[in-house]
Scaffold this motif. Structure first.
Motif, PDB file in Angstrom:
ATOM      1  N   ALA A  92       0.831  -1.207   0.000  1.00 12.71           N
ATOM      2  CA  ALA A  92       0.000   0.000   0.000  1.00 12.71           C
ATOM      3  C   ALA A  92       0.862   1.251   0.000  1.00 12.71           C
ATOM      4  O   ALA A  92       0.553   2.232  -0.693  1.00 12.71           O
ATOM      5  CB  ALA A  92      -0.928  -0.018   1.214  1.00 12.71           C
ATOM      6  N   GLU A  93       1.959   1.235   0.758  1.00 12.19           N
ATOM      7  CA  GLU A  93       2.877   2.372   0.763  1.00 12.19           C
ATOM      8  C   GLU A  93       3.508   2.554  -0.615  1.00 12.19           C
ATOM      9  O   GLU A  93       3.655   3.682  -1.103  1.00 12.19           O
ATOM     10  CB  GLU A  93       3.964   2.162   1.814  1.00 12.19           C
ATOM     11  CG  GLU A  93       3.467   2.247   3.249  1.00 12.19           C
ATOM     12  CD  GLU A  93       4.538   1.865   4.239  1.00 12.19           C
ATOM     13  OE1 GLU A  93       5.660   1.518   3.811  1.00 12.19           O
ATOM     14  OE2 GLU A  93       4.261   1.907   5.463  1.00 12.19           O
ATOM     15  N   ALA A  94       3.889   1.451  -1.261  1.00  9.58           N
ATOM     16  CA  ALA A  94       4.487   1.521  -2.596  1.00  9.58           C
ATOM     17  C   ALA A  94       3.496   2.076  -3.609  1.00  9.58           C
ATOM     18  O   ALA A  94       3.879   2.806  -4.532  1.00  9.58           O
ATOM     19  CB  ALA A  94       4.965   0.142  -3.029  1.00  9.58           C
ATOM     20  N   ALA A  95       2.231   1.729  -3.445  1.00 13.33           N
ATOM     21  CA  ALA A  95       1.203   2.225  -4.370  1.00 13.33           C
ATOM     22  C   ALA A  95       1.115   3.746  -4.334  1.00 13.33           C
ATOM     23  O   ALA A  95       0.833   4.384  -5.354  1.00 13.33           O
ATOM     24  CB  ALA A  95      -0.146   1.609  -4.034  1.00 13.33           C
ATOM     25  N   ASP A  96       1.374   4.335  -3.169  1.00 21.34           N
ATOM     26  CA  ASP A  96       1.245   5.784  -3.001  1.00 21.34           C
ATOM     27  C   ASP A  96       2.568   6.531  -3.167  1.00 21.34           C
ATOM     28  O   ASP A  96       2.604   7.755  -3.043  1.00 21.34           O
ATOM     29  CB  ASP A  96       0.668   6.094  -1.617  1.00 21.34           C
ATOM     30  CG  ASP A  96      -0.771   5.623  -1.457  1.00 21.34           C
ATOM     31  OD1 ASP A  96      -1.469   5.546  -2.489  1.00 21.34           O
ATOM     32  OD2 ASP A  96      -1.174   5.327  -0.325  1.00 21.34           O
ATOM     33  N   ASP A  97       3.635   5.817  -3.423  1.00 21.67           N
ATOM     34  CA  ASP A  97       4.972   6.412  -3.498  1.00 21.67           C
ATOM     35  C   ASP A  97       5.380   6.575  -4.963  1.00 21.67           C
ATOM     36  O   ASP A  97       5.595   5.587  -5.672  1.00 21.67           O
ATOM     37  CB  ASP A  97       5.974   5.510  -2.764  1.00 21.67           C
ATOM     38  CG  ASP A  97       7.362   6.125  -2.660  1.00 21.67           C
ATOM     39  OD1 ASP A  97       7.650   7.090  -3.392  1.00 21.67           O
ATOM     40  OD2 ASP A  97       8.167   5.627  -1.841  1.00 21.67           O
ATOM     41  N   ASP A  98       5.504   7.814  -5.424  1.00 21.40           N
ATOM     42  CA  ASP A  98       5.869   8.062  -6.823  1.00 21.40           C
ATOM     43  C   ASP A  98       7.302   7.631  -7.131  1.00 21.40           C
ATOM     44  O   ASP A  98       7.677   7.544  -8.302  1.00 21.40           O
ATOM     45  CB  ASP A  98       5.708   9.544  -7.160  1.00 21.40           C
ATOM     46  CG  ASP A  98       4.245   9.968  -7.235  1.00 21.40           C
ATOM     47  OD1 ASP A  98       3.379   9.070  -7.341  1.00 21.40           O
ATOM     48  OD2 ASP A  98       3.972  11.187  -7.170  1.00 21.40           O
ATOM     49  N   GLY A  99       8.079   7.361  -6.101  1.00 17.64           N
ATOM     50  CA  GLY A  99       9.438   6.887  -6.307  1.00 17.64           C
ATOM     51  C   GLY A  99       9.534   5.390  -6.515  1.00 17.64           C
ATOM     52  O   GLY A  99      10.615   4.862  -6.814  1.00 17.64           O
ATOM     53  N   ILE A 100       8.410   4.682  -6.370  1.00 15.76           N
ATOM     54  CA  ILE A 100       8.349   3.230  -6.581  1.00 15.76           C
ATOM     55  C   ILE A 100       7.441   2.955  -7.770  1.00 15.76           C
ATOM     56  O   ILE A 100       6.283   3.380  -7.789  1.00 15.76           O
ATOM     57  CB  ILE A 100       7.818   2.485  -5.337  1.00 15.76           C
ATOM     58  CG1 ILE A 100       8.697   2.758  -4.125  1.00 15.76           C
ATOM     59  CG2 ILE A 100       7.720   0.988  -5.618  1.00 15.76           C
ATOM     60  CD1 ILE A 100      10.117   2.233  -4.249  1.00 15.76           C
ATOM     61  N   ALA A 101       7.955   2.245  -8.776  1.00 11.39           N
ATOM     62  CA  ALA A 101       7.163   1.955  -9.968  1.00 11.39           C
ATOM     63  C   ALA A 101       6.775   0.494 -10.079  1.00 11.39           C
ATOM     64  O   ALA A 101       5.786   0.163 -10.745  1.00 11.39           O
ATOM     65  CB  ALA A 101       7.937   2.364 -11.223  1.00 11.39           C
ATOM     66  N   VAL A 102       7.532  -0.405  -9.438  1.00 13.05           N
ATOM     67  CA  VAL A 102       7.288  -1.847  -9.537  1.00 13.05           C
ATOM     68  C   VAL A 102       7.505  -2.458  -8.166  1.00 13.05           C
ATOM     69  O   VAL A 102       8.412  -2.046  -7.429  1.00 13.05           O
ATOM     70  CB  VAL A 102       8.249  -2.514 -10.552  1.00 13.05           C
ATOM     71  CG1 VAL A 102       8.011  -4.024 -10.613  1.00 13.05           C
ATOM     72  CG2 VAL A 102       8.095  -1.903 -11.942  1.00 13.05           C
TER      73      VAL A 102
END
Length: 255
Positions: free
Chosen positions: A41-51
């Protein structure tokens, strides 16, 4: 708690989540369910994470649901006590897998049992170690499929192969998973994670908005089917556990 059961590695716009319960063959207990769901969920909201890339520590991808916790759930159902299908953690993770908006990959480093198989149907790309294998143990345990696998596995593998996996509970080798369309390719175990991360890095270099739009277009047509399958599976699971003979079969497998 997340650091205890899942290792998070962010590099090259790729978040790698490593299931980290080697003493339990990386089985998912409540803590691991919630830790993986939270990190995704954190990765989904983080523009620095794409995959996001999922893998396991040691020689096992994951043994699926922790059987000790599952035994407690089964006994609660058998006693007529309220309990949800898989608990809050299971439901939370399945919801995150279903709704994850960015490319999701898996590097299956060893045996994947139960959720270790069914979560792969939510992944966009799956790479497997050459000696890895998968198992859907649901009928042997007297329960129903989970995580929309009754819908997604026939969609991915075709009806016959999915029926063999879900009804007969046959092991699926890495080569068979590739032939069935459940995995993209196999890799030597020693190079699996490096190869998977390389592909993830290639994808992550693309514009994020385009990746998210493309993922949405690919998955949107099946979203309602996935959600209805999850509802049907939950109802079937609960009904089976209300059946004393079925509940007894499950408890005998867990004890």
């Amino acid at each position: 708690m997340a650091g205890d059961v899942v290792r998070i590695e962010d590099r090259d716009r790729v978040r790698t989540l490593v299931f980290q319960r080697p003493e339990a063959a990386n089985a998912f207990n409540e803590d691991l369910y919630l830790a993986v769901a939270g990190a995704m969920a954190e990765a989904a909201d983080d523009d620095g994470i794409a995959v996001v890339l999922l893998t396991g520590t040691g020689r096992t991808f994951t043994a699926g649901t922790d059987l000790k916790e599952m035994a407690e759930l089964a006994r609660a159902h058998a006693a007529g006590e309220p309990a949800g299908h898989g608990g809050k953690g299971f439901q939370t993770l399945v919801e995150v897998l279903t709704d994850f908006p960015k490319p999701l990959m898996a590097a299956v480093n060893g045996a994947g049992v139960g959720l270790g198989l069914t979560m792969l149907a939510h992944c966009d790309l799956v790479l497997m170690a050459e000696d890895a294998r998968l198992l859907a143990p649901f009928t042997a345990m007297g329960v129903a499929p989970e995580a929309a696998s009754s819908y997604l596995l026939p969609l991915r593998m075709g009806h016959q192969r999915a029926a063999l996996a879900l009804l007969a509970g046959h092991w699926i080798t890495a080569d068979e998973a590739v032939a069935a369309g459940l995995a993209l390719r196999t890799c030597p175990a020693g190079t699996l994670l490096e190869t998977a991360h390389g592909l993830a890095r290639e994808i992550a270099a693309k514009p994020l908005a385009s990746l998210v739009a493309t993922k949405r277009l690919v998955t949107e047509a099946h979203r309602d089917g996935v959600r209805r399958a999850i509802e049907r599976e939950g109802a079937a699971f609960a009904e089976l556990l209300r059946d004393t003979s079925a509940a007894g079969t499950l408890l005998s497998r867990l004890d």
